[in-house]
Design an enzyme around this catalytic site. Sequence first.
Site, PDB file in Angstrom:
ATOM      1  CB  SER A   1      -4.392  -6.338   4.863  1.00 44.99           C
ATOM      2  OG  SER A   1      -4.092  -4.842   4.671  1.00 44.99           O
TER       3      SER A   1
ATOM      4  CE  LYS B   1     -13.988  -7.612   3.951  1.00 45.86           C
ATOM      5  NZ  LYS B   1     -13.366  -7.109   3.024  1.00 45.86           N
TER       6      LYS B   1
ATOM      7  NE  ARG C   1      -3.341  -7.229  -4.279  1.00 43.14           N
ATOM      8  CZ  ARG C   1      -4.238  -8.186  -3.237  1.00 43.14           C
ATOM      9  NH1 ARG C   1      -3.875  -8.597  -2.481  1.00 43.14           N
ATOM     10  NH2 ARG C   1      -5.358  -8.137  -3.927  1.00 43.14           N
TER      11      ARG C   1
ATOM     12  CG  HIS D   1      -1.446  -0.647   1.463  1.00 43.74           C
ATOM     13  ND1 HIS D   1      -2.128  -1.625   2.080  1.00 43.74           N
ATOM     14  CD2 HIS D   1      -2.988  -1.521   0.595  1.00 43.74           C
ATOM     15  CE1 HIS D   1      -3.411  -2.320   1.775  1.00 43.74           C
ATOM     16  NE2 HIS D   1      -3.695  -2.554   1.091  1.00 43.74           N
TER      17      HIS D   1
END
Length: 169
Positions: A137, A51, A100, A27
């Site tokens: 993460s 969440k 990614r 990040h």
Amino acid sequence: MTGPESEGLTMRRAVCPGSFDPITNGHLDIIARASKLYDVVHVAVMINQSKKGLFEIEERIDLIRQVTADFGNVEVESFHGLLVDFCKQRDIPAIVKGLRAVSDFDYELQMAQMNNGLSGVETLFVPTNPTYSFLSSSLVKEVAAWGGDVAHLLPPVVHEALVERLGKK
């Protein structure tokens, strides 16, 4: 007022959105690269009520502010709602997203097209540094919870916070 805005020039603004639970070196790499391209980079810590994160929103904001302080042009805040609304409220014309892998592109392209269709906001894709191409993460938290060493994947202050948080569980 001084600087480009006082001279009638428009500040080039972009946003790097995410949950950042916690912020990783991946990040941070994307934010650092965006900070070289834009006058102001907003880091939007998006709130997802469904969440429960490991870190509270304010803790995430504090950690991000600490690790981006040297950039000098990064503003960090939370936001609940549509990212395009965040952009409209702050006159931000661009979203910067790290990719990614090809699998990220399929989802991110749909989001970019939806955001553009809703508001005209453009999305710029930045290829992730290959060093961080596997990094998320969620993966960091999982490995750390099982006692794996993730120090090289996080800024030191974030690693310390993660170790402390997991030690309290």
